[in-house]
Design a protein around this motif. Structure first.
Motif, PDB file in Angstrom:
ATOM      1  N   MET A 114       3.723  73.794-130.920  1.00  0.00           N
ATOM      2  CA  MET A 114       3.634  72.893-129.622  1.00  0.00           C
ATOM      3  C   MET A 114       3.548  74.350-128.612  1.00  0.00           C
ATOM      4  O   MET A 114       4.361  75.266-128.950  1.00  0.00           O
ATOM      5  N   LYS A 115       2.739  74.392-127.944  1.00  0.00           N
ATOM      6  CA  LYS A 115       2.445  75.377-126.841  1.00  0.00           C
ATOM      7  C   LYS A 115       3.162  74.914-125.497  1.00  0.00           C
ATOM      8  O   LYS A 115       2.656  73.858-125.094  1.00  0.00           O
ATOM      9  N   ILE A 116       3.857  75.685-124.874  1.00  0.00           N
ATOM     10  CA  ILE A 116       4.207  75.528-123.723  1.00  0.00           C
ATOM     11  C   ILE A 116       3.609  76.523-122.491  1.00  0.00           C
ATOM     12  O   ILE A 116       3.370  77.595-122.474  1.00  0.00           O
ATOM     13  N   ASN A 117       3.209  75.536-121.452  1.00  0.00           N
ATOM     14  CA  ASN A 117       2.505  76.369-120.452  1.00  0.00           C
ATOM     15  C   ASN A 117       3.284  76.806-119.311  1.00  0.00           C
ATOM     16  O   ASN A 117       4.545  76.278-119.278  1.00  0.00           O
ATOM     17  N   TRP A 118       2.795  77.743-118.301  1.00  0.00           N
ATOM     18  CA  TRP A 118       3.684  78.028-117.419  1.00  0.00           C
ATOM     19  C   TRP A 118       4.460  77.054-116.608  1.00  0.00           C
ATOM     20  O   TRP A 118       5.437  77.080-115.957  1.00  0.00           O
ATOM     21  N   GLY A 119       3.578  76.142-116.285  1.00  0.00           N
ATOM     22  CA  GLY A 119       4.266  75.039-115.373  1.00  0.00           C
ATOM     23  C   GLY A 119       5.436  74.106-116.034  1.00  0.00           C
ATOM     24  O   GLY A 119       6.279  73.810-115.340  1.00  0.00           O
ATOM     25  N   THR A 120       5.181  73.931-117.196  1.00  0.00           N
ATOM     26  CA  THR A 120       6.177  73.631-118.087  1.00  0.00           C
ATOM     27  C   THR A 120       7.491  74.294-118.282  1.00  0.00           C
ATOM     28  O   THR A 120       8.644  73.858-117.893  1.00  0.00           O
ATOM     29  N   ALA A 121       7.141  75.576-118.497  1.00  0.00           N
ATOM     30  CA  ALA A 121       8.441  76.519-118.383  1.00  0.00           C
ATOM     31  C   ALA A 121       9.170  76.642-117.108  1.00  0.00           C
ATOM     32  O   ALA A 121      10.223  76.641-117.107  1.00  0.00           O
ATOM     33  N   ILE A 122       8.290  76.502-115.952  1.00  0.00           N
ATOM     34  CA  ILE A 122       8.953  76.783-114.836  1.00  0.00           C
ATOM     35  C   ILE A 122       9.904  75.537-114.483  1.00  0.00           C
ATOM     36  O   ILE A 122      11.062  75.414-113.946  1.00  0.00           O
ATOM     37  N   VAL A 123       9.277  74.167-114.786  1.00  0.00           N
ATOM     38  CA  VAL A 123      10.028  72.908-114.795  1.00  0.00           C
ATOM     39  C   VAL A 123      11.494  72.843-115.572  1.00  0.00           C
ATOM     40  O   VAL A 123      12.226  72.471-115.155  1.00  0.00           O
ATOM     41  N   ILE A 124      11.273  73.511-116.866  1.00  0.00           N
ATOM     42  CA  ILE A 124      12.271  73.720-117.651  1.00  0.00           C
ATOM     43  C   ILE A 124      13.467  74.677-116.977  1.00  0.00           C
ATOM     44  O   ILE A 124      14.430  74.423-117.023  1.00  0.00           O
ATOM     45  N   ALA A 125      12.820  75.487-116.507  1.00  0.00           N
ATOM     46  CA  ALA A 125      13.901  76.741-116.108  1.00  0.00           C
ATOM     47  C   ALA A 125      14.448  75.973-114.692  1.00  0.00           C
ATOM     48  O   ALA A 125      15.913  76.308-114.302  1.00  0.00           O
ATOM     49  N   PHE A 126      13.883  75.465-113.866  1.00  0.00           N
ATOM     50  CA  PHE A 126      14.312  74.729-112.729  1.00  0.00           C
ATOM     51  C   PHE A 126      15.663  73.720-113.138  1.00  0.00           C
ATOM     52  O   PHE A 126      16.669  73.637-112.514  1.00  0.00           O
ATOM     53  N   ALA A 127      15.136  73.010-113.866  1.00  0.00           N
ATOM     54  CA  ALA A 127      16.113  71.807-114.657  1.00  0.00           C
ATOM     55  C   ALA A 127      17.361  72.677-115.251  1.00  0.00           C
ATOM     56  O   ALA A 127      18.432  72.009-115.056  1.00  0.00           O
ATOM     57  N   GLY A 128      17.267  73.567-115.837  1.00  0.00           N
ATOM     58  CA  GLY A 128      18.232  74.182-116.455  1.00  0.00           C
ATOM     59  C   GLY A 128      19.268  75.024-115.489  1.00  0.00           C
ATOM     60  O   GLY A 128      20.446  74.806-115.460  1.00  0.00           O
ATOM     61  N   PHE A 129      18.504  75.632-114.531  1.00  0.00           N
ATOM     62  CA  PHE A 129      19.386  76.154-113.233  1.00  0.00           C
ATOM     63  C   PHE A 129      20.172  74.997-112.674  1.00  0.00           C
ATOM     64  O   PHE A 129      21.232  75.493-112.307  1.00  0.00           O
ATOM     65  N   ILE A 130      19.538  74.013-112.230  1.00  0.00           N
ATOM     66  CA  ILE A 130      20.201  72.585-111.416  1.00  0.00           C
ATOM     67  C   ILE A 130      21.318  72.287-112.325  1.00  0.00           C
ATOM     68  O   ILE A 130      22.289  72.045-111.898  1.00  0.00           O
ATOM     69  N   GLY A 131      21.002  72.057-113.749  1.00  0.00           N
ATOM     70  CA  GLY A 131      22.085  71.782-114.640  1.00  0.00           C
ATOM     71  C   GLY A 131      23.368  72.455-114.561  1.00  0.00           C
ATOM     72  O   GLY A 131      24.376  72.176-114.505  1.00  0.00           O
ATOM     73  N   PHE A 132      23.108  73.764-114.713  1.00  0.00           N
ATOM     74  CA  PHE A 132      23.875  74.893-114.515  1.00  0.00           C
ATOM     75  C   PHE A 132      24.948  74.878-113.450  1.00  0.00           C
ATOM     76  O   PHE A 132      26.251  75.021-113.257  1.00  0.00           O
TER      77      PHE A 132
END
Length: 148
Positions: A1-19
């Motif tokens: 499974m390959k993660i592109n830049w857009g998905t990585a940014i959304v995951i990073a934002f979601a992780g930061f908001i959760g934190f």
């Protein structure tokens, strides 16, 4: 499974908001982080603020204002000597910013223009003293920060 830049940014934002949300929830629900108002009736005291300003102006008009000094017996508050001590009445409120359970209030009863606040009521540290007093139907207010 390959993660592109857009998905990585959304995951990073979601992780930061959760934190951030974790810290907001833990700070507001944990009882060891008290965030009370400084006084219980904050808004009522705010409405009386102009009255306090007028009392402080009256006190500044005096030729000599209230003074205090630290002694072995406690704090001696000295009222102006040109005033008749029998016509002075009011109250002294000592506020401890670090612990509201130590706050106390005493009525003014003078001897030789002096009022003694006993040492047994005072712990070492910062105190805010407020003297709300009147002389011949004229109201005065004295506020000072004391390190005892």
């Amino acid at each position: 499974m390959k993660i592109n830049w857009g998905t990585a940014i959304v995951i990073a934002f979601a992780g930061f908001i959760g934190f951030i949300m974790y810290f907001i929830v833990s700070m507001s629900t944990n009882s060891k982080y008290e965030h009370d108002l400084v006084v219980e009736d904050y808004y009522q005291q705010e409405l009386k603020f102009q009255n306090e300003i007028n009392k402080e102006k009256n006190a500044k008009k005096l030729s000599k204002n209230i003074t205090w000094k630290k002694t072995k017996q406690g704090i001696i508050v000295t009222f102006p000597s040109e005033l008749n001590e029998k016509n002075i009445n009011g109250k002294v409120f000592l506020y401890r910013p670090s612990n509201k359970a130590l706050d106390f209030e005493i009525p003014i009863s003078l001897s030789n223009h002096n009022l003694l606040i006993p040492d047994n009521n005072l712990l070492g540290g910062r105190w805010n003293i407020t003297i709300d007093w009147s002389y011949n139907n004229e109201a005065y207010l004295y506020k000072e920060e004391i390190i005892y």
